[in-house]
Design an enzyme around this catalytic site. Sequence first.
Site, PDB file in Angstrom:
ATOM      1  N   ASN A   9      -1.508  -2.042  28.867  1.00 21.99           N
ATOM      2  CA  ASN A   9      -0.824  -0.920  29.530  1.00 21.99           C
ATOM      3  C   ASN A   9       0.646  -1.092  29.218  1.00 21.99           C
ATOM      4  O   ASN A   9       1.312  -1.960  29.765  1.00 21.99           O
ATOM      5  CB  ASN A   9      -1.078  -0.980  31.042  1.00 21.99           C
ATOM      6  CG  ASN A   9      -0.246   0.041  31.806  1.00 21.99           C
ATOM      7  OD1 ASN A   9       0.366   0.923  31.211  1.00 21.99           O
ATOM      8  ND2 ASN A   9      -0.218  -0.085  33.122  1.00 21.99           N
ATOM      9  N   LYS A  11       3.169   0.769  29.831  1.00 20.70           N
ATOM     10  CA  LYS A  11       4.124   1.311  30.818  1.00 20.70           C
ATOM     11  C   LYS A  11       5.264   2.025  30.063  1.00 20.70           C
ATOM     12  O   LYS A  11       5.009   2.601  29.009  1.00 20.70           O
ATOM     13  CB  LYS A  11       4.614   0.205  31.746  1.00 20.70           C
ATOM     14  CG  LYS A  11       3.437  -0.576  32.352  1.00 20.70           C
ATOM     15  CD  LYS A  11       3.809  -1.476  33.475  1.00 20.70           C
ATOM     16  CE  LYS A  11       2.552  -2.217  33.958  1.00 20.70           C
ATOM     17  NZ  LYS A  11       2.789  -3.108  35.076  1.00 20.70           N
ATOM     18  N   HIS A  94      -2.870   3.701  39.027  1.00 19.47           N
ATOM     19  CA  HIS A  94      -2.138   2.433  38.924  1.00 19.47           C
ATOM     20  C   HIS A  94      -1.235   2.279  40.152  1.00 19.47           C
ATOM     21  O   HIS A  94      -0.709   3.273  40.660  1.00 19.47           O
ATOM     22  CB  HIS A  94      -1.303   2.423  37.637  1.00 19.47           C
ATOM     23  CG  HIS A  94      -0.758   1.064  37.333  1.00 19.47           C
ATOM     24  ND1 HIS A  94       0.350   0.561  37.964  1.00 19.47           N
ATOM     25  CD2 HIS A  94      -1.201   0.092  36.491  1.00 19.47           C
ATOM     26  CE1 HIS A  94       0.574  -0.666  37.504  1.00 19.47           C
ATOM     27  NE2 HIS A  94      -0.341  -0.973  36.610  1.00 19.47           N
ATOM     28  N   GLU A  96       1.688   1.386  40.431  1.00 18.13           N
ATOM     29  CA  GLU A  96       3.045   1.926  40.256  1.00 18.13           C
ATOM     30  C   GLU A  96       3.067   3.435  40.467  1.00 18.13           C
ATOM     31  O   GLU A  96       4.060   3.993  40.939  1.00 18.13           O
ATOM     32  CB  GLU A  96       3.581   1.534  38.865  1.00 18.13           C
ATOM     33  CG  GLU A  96       3.963   0.057  38.830  1.00 18.13           C
ATOM     34  CD  GLU A  96       3.788  -0.614  37.476  1.00 18.13           C
ATOM     35  OE1 GLU A  96       3.701   0.085  36.455  1.00 18.13           O
ATOM     36  OE2 GLU A  96       3.706  -1.863  37.455  1.00 18.13           O
ATOM     37  N   GLU A 166      -6.027  -4.957  40.402  1.00 19.52           N
ATOM     38  CA  GLU A 166      -4.654  -5.384  40.125  1.00 19.52           C
ATOM     39  C   GLU A 166      -3.920  -5.620  41.450  1.00 19.52           C
ATOM     40  O   GLU A 166      -3.391  -4.667  42.043  1.00 19.52           O
ATOM     41  CB  GLU A 166      -3.926  -4.307  39.327  1.00 19.52           C
ATOM     42  CG  GLU A 166      -4.567  -4.001  37.993  1.00 19.52           C
ATOM     43  CD  GLU A 166      -3.558  -3.476  36.987  1.00 19.52           C
ATOM     44  OE1 GLU A 166      -3.419  -4.114  35.943  1.00 19.52           O
ATOM     45  OE2 GLU A 166      -2.889  -2.466  37.251  1.00 19.52           O
ATOM     46  N   GLY A 172       3.676  -7.968  37.155  1.00 22.66           N
ATOM     47  CA  GLY A 172       5.042  -8.128  36.662  1.00 22.66           C
ATOM     48  C   GLY A 172       5.828  -9.238  37.331  1.00 22.66           C
ATOM     49  O   GLY A 172       7.044  -9.352  37.153  1.00 22.66           O
ATOM     50  N   SER A 209       0.019 -10.183  35.689  1.00 21.79           N
ATOM     51  CA  SER A 209       0.557 -11.388  35.050  1.00 21.79           C
ATOM     52  C   SER A 209      -0.489 -12.171  34.258  1.00 21.79           C
ATOM     53  O   SER A 209      -0.455 -13.403  34.218  1.00 21.79           O
ATOM     54  CB  SER A 209       1.236 -12.289  36.089  1.00 21.79           C
ATOM     55  OG  SER A 209       2.324 -11.616  36.682  1.00 21.79           O
ATOM     56  N   GLY A 230      -0.138  -5.872  31.155  1.00 15.86           N
ATOM     57  CA  GLY A 230       1.161  -5.209  31.084  1.00 15.86           C
ATOM     58  C   GLY A 230       2.093  -5.965  30.145  1.00 15.86           C
ATOM     59  O   GLY A 230       2.011  -5.849  28.914  1.00 15.86           O
ATOM     60  N   GLY A 231       2.958  -6.773  30.723  1.00 14.07           N
ATOM     61  CA  GLY A 231       3.999  -7.484  29.965  1.00 14.07           C
ATOM     62  C   GLY A 231       3.500  -8.169  28.699  1.00 14.07           C
ATOM     63  O   GLY A 231       4.119  -8.057  27.639  1.00 14.07           O
TER      64      GLY A 231
HETATM   65  P1  13P Z   1       1.692  -7.293  34.104  1.00 15.05           P
HETATM   66  O1  13P Z   1       0.672  -7.858  33.155  1.00 15.05           O
HETATM   67  O2  13P Z   1       3.029  -7.065  33.490  1.00 15.05           O
HETATM   68  O3  13P Z   1       1.741  -8.080  35.377  1.00 15.05           O
HETATM   69  O4  13P Z   1       1.164  -5.829  34.495  1.00 15.05           O
HETATM   70  C1  13P Z   1      -0.151  -5.654  34.850  1.00 15.05           C
HETATM   71  C2  13P Z   1      -0.417  -4.225  34.967  1.00 15.05           C
HETATM   72  O5  13P Z   1       0.144  -3.539  35.804  1.00 15.05           O
HETATM   73  C3  13P Z   1      -1.369  -3.617  34.030  1.00 15.05           C
HETATM   74  O6  13P Z   1      -1.703  -2.324  34.399  1.00 15.05           O
END
Ligand code: 13P
Length: 248
Positions: A9, A11, A94, A96, A166, A172, A209, A230-231
């Site tokens: 993802n 973002k 999600h 967010e 999640e 993050g 993470s 994500g990251g």
């Molecule tokens: P991180 O891997 O950056 O923690 O993000 C996870 C995420 O929100 C995937 O949708």
Amino acid sequence: MKKLYLIGNQKMNMTYSELEPYFEKLTEIASHSTNVVGVCVPYVYINLAKYMLDGSKVLFGAENMHYEDKGAFTGEISAQMLNDFGCDLVIIGHSERRQYFAETDEQVNLKVKKALETGITPIVCFGETLEEREQGLTHTVIERQLTGALADISEEDMGRLIFAYEPVWAIGTGVSATPEQAEEICLFAKKLLKEQYMVNDCIMLYGGSLKPSNAQEILSKPSINGGLIGGACLKVSDFEQLINTKVE
Ligand code: 13P
């Protein structure tokens, strides 16, 4: 060997000039992998994803969509528009989106239904905040999110969904859930889906993470089928290590 789903993802991060070499490398990495590889990108790069990833083993999609077919919704994108560009996947609900854009369980449900109707696989996200966990509300919150997201979805369609647990506090932050915490909730969610919706088996991802140093341990847990990343999906060498994870 368990077949894992590793889905990035992105973002609001990468830009056009970074994505061209990224997609090229990802195509090559996926071609050697026995796992399923996917990536969800900002709307404006879906055309590039289609151009570069169509015909490869990499699934691609969007990070959000609107639930209406069309109309006066300035700035929004419909499921049909995503379908026009060959999206396989769309992330729905999600944390967010819920946190910063006030997305509700009801909207999540409408989006999931519209994605299914359009033939795009929704990745349905759920997870508790730190406060909710500390108050002992984790199971209640997750049950509310899942039953809210899945209202009026047929038994047949249930089998087409991907889920992603999640925990908000792990996203993050660099601090993932422990493998035991992740397994406990993924098992709880799978049981709920089985008892309430007759879903015998489903794809349950963990996100928060996830990185090369903790992937092996987390992804080897029995109720976890892969990761939503994500990251660590932004750097192709990290994503590659995750994609190459092998568990029994
Ligand atoms: P991180 O891997 O950056 O923690 O993000 C996870 C995420 O929100 C995937 O949708």
